[in-house]
Every structure is written in structure tokens, then in C-alpha cells.
Design a protein around this motif. Sequence first.
Motif, PDB file in Angstrom:
ATOM      1  N   ASP A   1      63.201  46.720  32.630  1.00 13.47           N
ATOM      2  CA  ASP A   1      64.304  47.675  32.492  1.00 13.47           C
ATOM      3  C   ASP A   1      65.294  47.306  31.400  1.00 13.47           C
ATOM      4  O   ASP A   1      65.881  48.173  30.761  1.00 13.47           O
ATOM      5  CB  ASP A   1      65.066  47.803  33.819  1.00 13.47           C
TER       6      ASP A   1
ATOM      7  N   ARG B   1      67.067  54.481  31.892  1.00 11.50           N
ATOM      8  CA  ARG B   1      65.909  54.690  32.767  1.00 11.50           C
ATOM      9  C   ARG B   1      65.573  56.174  32.916  1.00 11.50           C
ATOM     10  O   ARG B   1      64.655  56.529  33.656  1.00 11.50           O
ATOM     11  CB  ARG B   1      66.161  54.073  34.145  1.00 11.50           C
TER      12      ARG B   1
ATOM     13  N   HIS C   1      63.990  44.716  38.325  1.00 10.63           N
ATOM     14  CA  HIS C   1      63.946  45.272  36.973  1.00 10.63           C
ATOM     15  C   HIS C   1      62.532  45.346  36.409  1.00 10.63           C
ATOM     16  O   HIS C   1      62.325  45.887  35.332  1.00 10.63           O
ATOM     17  CB  HIS C   1      64.817  44.428  36.029  1.00 10.63           C
TER      18      HIS C   1
ATOM     19  N   SER D   1      71.397  47.448  34.338  1.00  9.48           N
ATOM     20  CA  SER D   1      70.001  47.716  33.993  1.00  9.48           C
ATOM     21  C   SER D   1      69.798  49.167  33.544  1.00  9.48           C
ATOM     22  O   SER D   1      68.937  49.456  32.715  1.00  9.48           O
ATOM     23  CB  SER D   1      69.088  47.398  35.176  1.00  9.48           C
TER      24      SER D   1
ATOM     25  N   ALA E   1      70.437  48.742  39.171  1.00 12.08           N
ATOM     26  CA  ALA E   1      69.292  48.860  40.079  1.00 12.08           C
ATOM     27  C   ALA E   1      69.415  47.844  41.203  1.00 12.08           C
ATOM     28  O   ALA E   1      69.247  48.154  42.378  1.00 12.08           O
ATOM     29  CB  ALA E   1      67.990  48.658  39.331  1.00 12.08           C
ATOM     30  N   SER E   2      69.719  46.604  40.822  1.00  6.58           N
ATOM     31  CA  SER E   2      69.936  45.542  41.802  1.00  6.58           C
ATOM     32  C   SER E   2      71.432  45.484  42.076  1.00  6.58           C
ATOM     33  O   SER E   2      72.177  44.751  41.426  1.00  6.58           O
ATOM     34  CB  SER E   2      69.441  44.199  41.244  1.00  6.58           C
TER      35      SER E   2
END
Length: 428
Positions: free
Chosen positions: A203, A15, A154, A366, A40-41
Amino acid sequence: MNIKKIDAFQIYDSRGFPTVEVEVTLDNGVTGYGLVPSGASTGQFEALELRDGDKNRFRGKSVFKAIDNIRKEIAPSLIGFPVTDMKSIDMKLIELDGTNNKSRLGANATLGVSMACARAAANFRGVSLFEYLGKGQGHLLPLNEIQILGGGAHANWAIDIQDFLIIAVGAKSYQETLEMTFNIYHAAGEIMRSRGKSVGLADEGGWWPDFSSNEEPFEVLLEAIRMAGYEAGKDIAISLDIAASDLFDGRVYHLKKDGVSYTPKEFCELMISWCNKYPIISIEDPFADTDYESWRAFTEQVGGRVQVIGDDLFTTNIDRIKNGIENRLANAVLIKLNQIGTVSETISAIEMTQSAGWLPVVSARSGETEDAFIAHLAVATNAGQLKVGSFSRSERMVKWNEVLRIERILGNRANFIGGELYRRILTD
């Protein structure tokens, strides 16, 4: 052979966010590296990824504190350690940190060092990483779980459900899983473009959708399977990652794309109805990490025919996995290195999962790197499953490609059992 030097650097993940790279050098000049992924999550029970929080540098995302911790505290403590004593190295990292979630030194610091030491040890012994990690016992090539459509955190909440994935349960070889996925991935892209439903890549490399509901992706996925010449439920099964902790406010589950909220009981009924309606063989985090009652009820209802994976529920933590086993909350565990922060603890989590008769699913994050460590981990532990993301972007493909290389190294020792894997837990 002992550790002579440990150094760390800030690099960038898929990212473009800062992350940690560690390099370990041994007395004889052999080196090993470890590149740390980022999620991310993320689950609330994960080990802590230490970031600087300085808004004037990389919008607070820099990792210079973690790097300082490696250079000034971890490195001096590990110089002279025998690099092949992985458990002692990881125990020292845990001891140095002194917290239950790696929050002082940072799990990104401890994991980078742990991975780099493991790779340096393999290089010193002149063997592949999977052979070192598995002590020569790893031979099972994984069945791939591959994202076709991305959503949730994502894909900027284009849909509420985080991942729509496929599993090539009918494949007769590891290479065939990749060919089947290739055909379906590109068929799905054609369908999305023809309908004006694609706005790019999420992502993890899956198609970024523009759907009007959370069930519309099922239609596209089933059509893509047919277009590619396969039979849903026989050749290809569907897998979901609900990431339900992101949907739960402590009282109800919100599917904003559908404009509907559900009580835990209603959401459980919705998940069961999807499993009845579609050829779903695996579902990850169908409920929030604190909603134990729904986990238990759901697993009791569908656990004989569906792999029920805990991710945020377990966070690769042995104590949480043990609780899940004792209370029959699921029948599979997602395994992520950076959720726990050392290689040894990750392997222990896999072993506990397997000893209960459950299935581990080794997973990427991710925010990934070009490091293929998890491909080796999956084979080394005979985990049987690997979840990396989609079938595009080099940080994803490097993992699938590495398993192809491992297969060549194993030669006639390589084993692939495909969808037969699920017979170990699925009884219906």
C-alpha cells in the motif's frame, strides 16, 4: 481576512477509496484546500473517520455524510471567521462535534476544514504553508524514515511485520537521504526479483514480499544495503513498524508466518533480541496499545539506544501522550493529522512531545493523497523526522519532493542534522 465559503467534495485516495477534499474561499477570493488521508491499520483510540456504510455505494466506503456535515453544519458556523485565527477555528470544530473522538461530524470532516483554512491563511499572507504553521520558526529539514518492504495489513499479511524501513543516519544532507534511499530501494527490488520473492508493491509503495519467515526481510535489507555500497549501522540504520495491536488477541501475540505465539513477556524478549541482533535504531508499536507493562519494560531495556515510537499507543492524543510520558512507556510519538482531526491539536501533540525531550515523527497514512501538507508540518514544527511510506508512487514522492522545494525556499536558513537528531534521546 474572513472566511466567505466552505465547500467539500468526495475524491479518492491512493487505494482508490473515497475521501474528503475541502475548499475554503476568503472574502478577497483567495482559496485553500485540504485533502484527507485514511489509514488501514488504525488504532482503537483514533478519532473516527466517518463513512456512510451504505453497501450499495462504494461498498460502504463513501463519505457523503461527512461532506453533508461540512456543508450544512460546519460551513454556516465558520462563515465570517478570521481565517488566520487557526486555534479559534479548530476549537469551533471541536465544539460543534461535541464528542471526544470527532464521531458525530467525523474527523475526516473536521480535518479537511482545518487543513483548508490553514492553507487559505498562508495563501492570504503570501507565505509558504510551513512558514505560516511555524510562525517563521521552522527550519529543520527532516530525517526520512522510508519503507523498503511492506507487510501486515498493508500487504495482505504477506508477513506479519508491517514495515521494514531504513533511516539514512549517515547522510550529510536531506538530498543525500533520498539518494541513499534510491540506491537501497532499487537494490532490494533486484534482490527480491532474483530470488522470486516479490509480488508487487504494498500500500505504501514498498516491495510486497513473499517470504517464508518474519526474519527473512532482515537478510534482504542488509544485503541491499551492502549492494548499494553502504555500511549497515553506520550509514544506514533499520527501522521497524511492528503494528503489534494487530497481532495481539488480549492474551498472546501471534506471528502466523512463523507459526508461533508469544506471551507478552516472550514477545518483549523477541523484540529485544532483534534489537541486539540487527542495526535497529527505531521501532514503532512493538506492543499492543493496551500492553503497558511490555512497553515500559522494553523502553527501560533498549530506550537508551533505540527510538521507541508509540502510534496506536498515543494516536496523536495529548492525554494519551501525557500518560505515556509520565509512565515512561516510549521515547517518541508518531504524529498523524487524521488521528486527532485538527491541525491545532496535531501541533499541540508535537509540542508536548518535544517539551518532554521526546522525538516526534510526522507520518503519512497508508491511504494517502497528493496533498503534501505533512511535509510542511514537519519543517514548521522542527519535528526532525518524516515517515511517508516508500520511495515510489506519486502520493509518497510528492511529500519528499515538497521538502526539496521547502529547502530551496529556506536557502541558507535550512538546517539538517541527520542522525545527530537521535543524540537528543539516545544515550548509549
